[in-house]
Design a protein around this motif. Structure first.
Motif, PDB file in Angstrom:
ATOM      1  N   VAL A  83       0.849  -0.979   0.043  1.00  0.00           N
ATOM      2  CA  VAL A  83      -0.046  -0.007   0.186  1.00  0.00           C
ATOM      3  C   VAL A  83       0.909   1.286   0.008  1.00  0.00           C
ATOM      4  O   VAL A  83       1.806   1.551   0.730  1.00  0.00           O
ATOM      5  N   LYS A  84       0.744   2.163  -1.023  1.00  0.00           N
ATOM      6  CA  LYS A  84       1.264   3.380  -1.176  1.00  0.00           C
ATOM      7  C   LYS A  84       0.825   4.509  -0.245  1.00  0.00           C
ATOM      8  O   LYS A  84      -0.481   4.877  -0.838  1.00  0.00           O
ATOM      9  N   PHE A  85       1.284   4.907   0.829  1.00  0.00           N
ATOM     10  CA  PHE A  85       0.474   6.120   1.492  1.00  0.00           C
ATOM     11  C   PHE A  85       0.935   7.383   1.048  1.00  0.00           C
ATOM     12  O   PHE A  85       1.995   7.743   0.330  1.00  0.00           O
ATOM     13  N   PRO A  86      -0.038   8.202   1.079  1.00  0.00           N
ATOM     14  CA  PRO A  86       0.338   9.910   0.715  1.00  0.00           C
ATOM     15  C   PRO A  86       1.645  10.240   1.655  1.00  0.00           C
ATOM     16  O   PRO A  86       1.592   9.907   2.941  1.00  0.00           O
ATOM     17  N   THR A  87       2.367  11.212   1.005  1.00  0.00           N
ATOM     18  CA  THR A  87       3.133  11.849   1.965  1.00  0.00           C
ATOM     19  C   THR A  87       2.782  13.037   2.587  1.00  0.00           C
ATOM     20  O   THR A  87       3.470  13.613   3.435  1.00  0.00           O
ATOM     21  N   PHE A  88       1.560  13.675   2.300  1.00  0.00           N
ATOM     22  CA  PHE A  88       1.360  14.897   2.788  1.00  0.00           C
ATOM     23  C   PHE A  88      -0.371  14.852   2.748  1.00  0.00           C
ATOM     24  O   PHE A  88      -0.946  14.337   1.787  1.00  0.00           O
ATOM     25  N   LEU A  89      -1.049  15.314   3.835  1.00  0.00           N
ATOM     26  CA  LEU A  89      -2.538  15.323   4.113  1.00  0.00           C
ATOM     27  C   LEU A  89      -2.538  16.907   4.695  1.00  0.00           C
ATOM     28  O   LEU A  89      -1.891  17.166   5.513  1.00  0.00           O
ATOM     29  N   ASN A  90      -3.504  17.462   3.948  1.00  0.00           N
ATOM     30  CA  ASN A  90      -3.780  19.163   4.669  1.00  0.00           C
ATOM     31  C   ASN A  90      -4.877  18.861   5.881  1.00  0.00           C
ATOM     32  O   ASN A  90      -5.313  17.413   6.210  1.00  0.00           O
ATOM     33  N   MET A  91      -5.198  19.746   6.400  1.00  0.00           N
ATOM     34  CA  MET A  91      -6.251  19.687   7.799  1.00  0.00           C
ATOM     35  C   MET A  91      -7.430  19.240   7.361  1.00  0.00           C
ATOM     36  O   MET A  91      -7.960  18.400   8.072  1.00  0.00           O
ATOM     37  N   GLU A  92      -7.853  19.681   6.220  1.00  0.00           N
ATOM     38  CA  GLU A  92      -9.228  19.170   5.804  1.00  0.00           C
ATOM     39  C   GLU A  92      -9.212  17.779   5.472  1.00  0.00           C
ATOM     40  O   GLU A  92     -10.282  16.982   6.042  1.00  0.00           O
ATOM     41  N   GLN A  93      -8.250  17.358   4.768  1.00  0.00           N
ATOM     42  CA  GLN A  93      -8.189  15.998   4.590  1.00  0.00           C
ATOM     43  C   GLN A  93      -8.195  14.990   5.946  1.00  0.00           C
ATOM     44  O   GLN A  93      -8.868  13.981   6.258  1.00  0.00           O
ATOM     45  N   LYS A  94      -7.490  15.599   6.824  1.00  0.00           N
ATOM     46  CA  LYS A  94      -7.203  14.853   7.994  1.00  0.00           C
ATOM     47  C   LYS A  94      -8.543  14.877   8.933  1.00  0.00           C
ATOM     48  O   LYS A  94      -8.829  13.880   9.314  1.00  0.00           O
ATOM     49  N   THR A  95      -9.337  15.917   8.889  1.00  0.00           N
ATOM     50  CA  THR A  95     -10.443  15.971   9.509  1.00  0.00           C
ATOM     51  C   THR A  95     -11.577  15.014   8.977  1.00  0.00           C
ATOM     52  O   THR A  95     -12.393  14.431   9.716  1.00  0.00           O
ATOM     53  N   ILE A  96     -11.577  14.703   7.626  1.00  0.00           N
ATOM     54  CA  ILE A  96     -12.582  14.120   6.924  1.00  0.00           C
ATOM     55  C   ILE A  96     -12.243  12.570   7.278  1.00  0.00           C
ATOM     56  O   ILE A  96     -13.016  11.807   7.780  1.00  0.00           O
ATOM     57  N   LEU A  97     -10.984  12.133   7.346  1.00  0.00           N
ATOM     58  CA  LEU A  97     -10.605  10.920   7.673  1.00  0.00           C
ATOM     59  C   LEU A  97     -10.784  10.577   9.295  1.00  0.00           C
ATOM     60  O   LEU A  97     -11.119   9.652   9.243  1.00  0.00           O
ATOM     61  N   LYS A 157     -13.240  11.502  10.636  1.00  0.00           N
ATOM     62  CA  LYS A 157     -14.863  11.304  10.906  1.00  0.00           C
ATOM     63  C   LYS A 157     -15.041   9.818  10.513  1.00  0.00           C
ATOM     64  O   LYS A 157     -15.957   9.406  10.815  1.00  0.00           O
ATOM     65  N   VAL A 158     -14.338   9.618   9.307  1.00  0.00           N
ATOM     66  CA  VAL A 158     -14.929   8.395   8.741  1.00  0.00           C
ATOM     67  C   VAL A 158     -14.342   7.267   9.111  1.00  0.00           C
ATOM     68  O   VAL A 158     -14.530   6.041   9.071  1.00  0.00           O
ATOM     69  N   LEU A 159     -13.097   7.131   9.707  1.00  0.00           N
ATOM     70  CA  LEU A 159     -12.249   6.113  10.080  1.00  0.00           C
ATOM     71  C   LEU A 159     -12.554   5.868  11.558  1.00  0.00           C
ATOM     72  O   LEU A 159     -12.781   6.618  12.112  1.00  0.00           O
ATOM     73  N   PRO A 160     -12.660   4.232  11.669  1.00  0.00           N
ATOM     74  CA  PRO A 160     -12.713   4.172  13.166  1.00  0.00           C
ATOM     75  C   PRO A 160     -11.585   4.516  14.044  1.00  0.00           C
ATOM     76  O   PRO A 160     -10.579   4.480  13.458  1.00  0.00           O
TER      77      PRO A 160
END
Length: 359
Positions: A340-354, A356-359
């Motif tokens: 699995v290739k993970f992203p090297t960067f996430l902005n704050m909006e993406q982190k907030t969404i994740l 909320k949706v991830l356990p």
């Protein structure tokens, strides 16, 4: 009408006796050719080996012919004056002292035979070469792995009393052991995974020593060995060509064994009958699923749906897309492993969404 040791009745018959013909030779044959011809013909017609009723007559003629043609002086007389000159003599003339005649073969072909071979059993090396022909002719083109059923099965069980049984003459120093087979010769045969997947034919050129007609000297001969690579063969499979090694006097040629060496593949790893393929997917593909496209070893394209969440230990199994199983219609499995290739960067909006949706 009486006949002499050379089988001639009188001078009028003498010139029709062709000693060269008795040895299947041309008159131009050199001394070594005479020796080779005698060895070959004497072994062929020896009455302890040849069961035909006229074998002894042939054997005696062969020995008589060799007795004359192997003697430089007697051969010279015979070449010019025939058997009549040997029997009755030749008068002297300028540059030639003449020949008194009186030659008569001693009538003991076994003695000539024994003198030629020096008291040893000539059949020991003769059968080492010739009795393996039937097995070799059957097996030399056989591309499937074989097992050796024994080296002495082709040997005759007995000879006449002249040779003291199977392996030696009745001579105090003539005890001989059976001819031994040369040590096994192993060679590596490199094969690609594609060739083992689909099957192929390999042709190997080799040079081996082959006995000449004298059964003593050898010559180099090129030969092509054909190996049919069967689908599903594994690394280490052994392919045996019985007795295809170098020939030689008083020995059995070695078996030639080719050992399959599977070459590494750029994409697939073989594990028994299964094929392992590593695939790289994105984090989103790992979480929500995707369709993985795989090009097989025989150039087919598979569309493989992966709906489960891909975790570090996840393996996708695809039945009947692995290696063929030798001597079967079944196949192994294709095993997909994932990185699995993970992203090297996430902005704050993406982190907030994740969050909320991830356990």
């Amino acid at each position: 009408m009486a006949t002499g040791a050379l089988g001639i009745a009188d001078a009028s018959d003498a010139l029709i006796i062709d000693l060269y013909k008795n040895l299947s030779l041309e008159r131009s044959a050199d001394a070594e050719s005479v020796r080779r011809a005698y060895r070959k013909m004497a072994l062929k017609f020896h009455p302890d080996k040849n069961p035909s009723p006229d074998a002894f007559d042939h054997f005696k003629k062969i020995c008589e012919a060799y007795d004359v043609l192997s003697n430089q002086k007697l051969r010279a007389i015979y070449d010019q004056y025939g058997t009549d000159g040997l029997k009755n003599g030749v008068p002297s003339k300028s540059g030639f002292d003449g020949y008194s005649g009186g030659y008569a073969y001693h009538g003991q072909p076994h003695e000539t035979f024994s003198d030629f071979f020096g008291g040893k059993n000539p059949f020991a090396d003769f059968f080492a070469v010739h009795n393996e022909d039937a097995a070799a002719n059957h097996s030399s083109h056989n591309s499937r792995p074989t097992t050796d059923a024994g080296n002495n099965a082709a040997f005759p069980q007995k000879f006449g009393s002249k040779f003291g049984g199977m392996y030696g003459m009745n001579h105090p120093n003539a005890a001989l052991s059976p001819p031994a087979q040369d040590q096994l010769v192993e060679k590596t045969l490199e094969v690609t995974l594609e060739e083992l997947y689909m099957g192929t034919v390999k042709k190997i050129r080799m040079t081996r020593k082959v006995l000449n007609d004298d059964c003593i000297t050898t010559m180099d001969v090129d030969k092509i060995l054909t190996i049919e690579i069967q689908r599903g063969w594994k690394n280490g499979t052994r392919v045996t060509f019985p007795r295809e090694g170098d020939q030689g006097p008083n020995k059995i040629p070695a078996d030639i064994v080719f050992i399959i060496k599977e070459l590494p593949h750029s994409r697939f790893v073989r594990q028994g009958n299964d094929l392992i393929l590593s695939q790289t997917v994105s984090l989103s593909q790992a979480l929500v699923g995707s369709v993985i496209e795989v090009t097989t070893l025989d150039k087919r394209t598979l569309q493989i749906p992966v709906n489960a969440v891909i975790h570090p230990d996840f393996v996708k199994e695809v039945s009947k897309e692995g290696m063929p199983i030798s001597k079967s219609t079944e196949r192994g499995k294709l095993l997909l492993k994932f990185h699995v290739k993970f992203p090297t960067f996430l902005n704050m909006e993406q982190k907030t969404i994740l969050q909320k949706v991830l356990p």
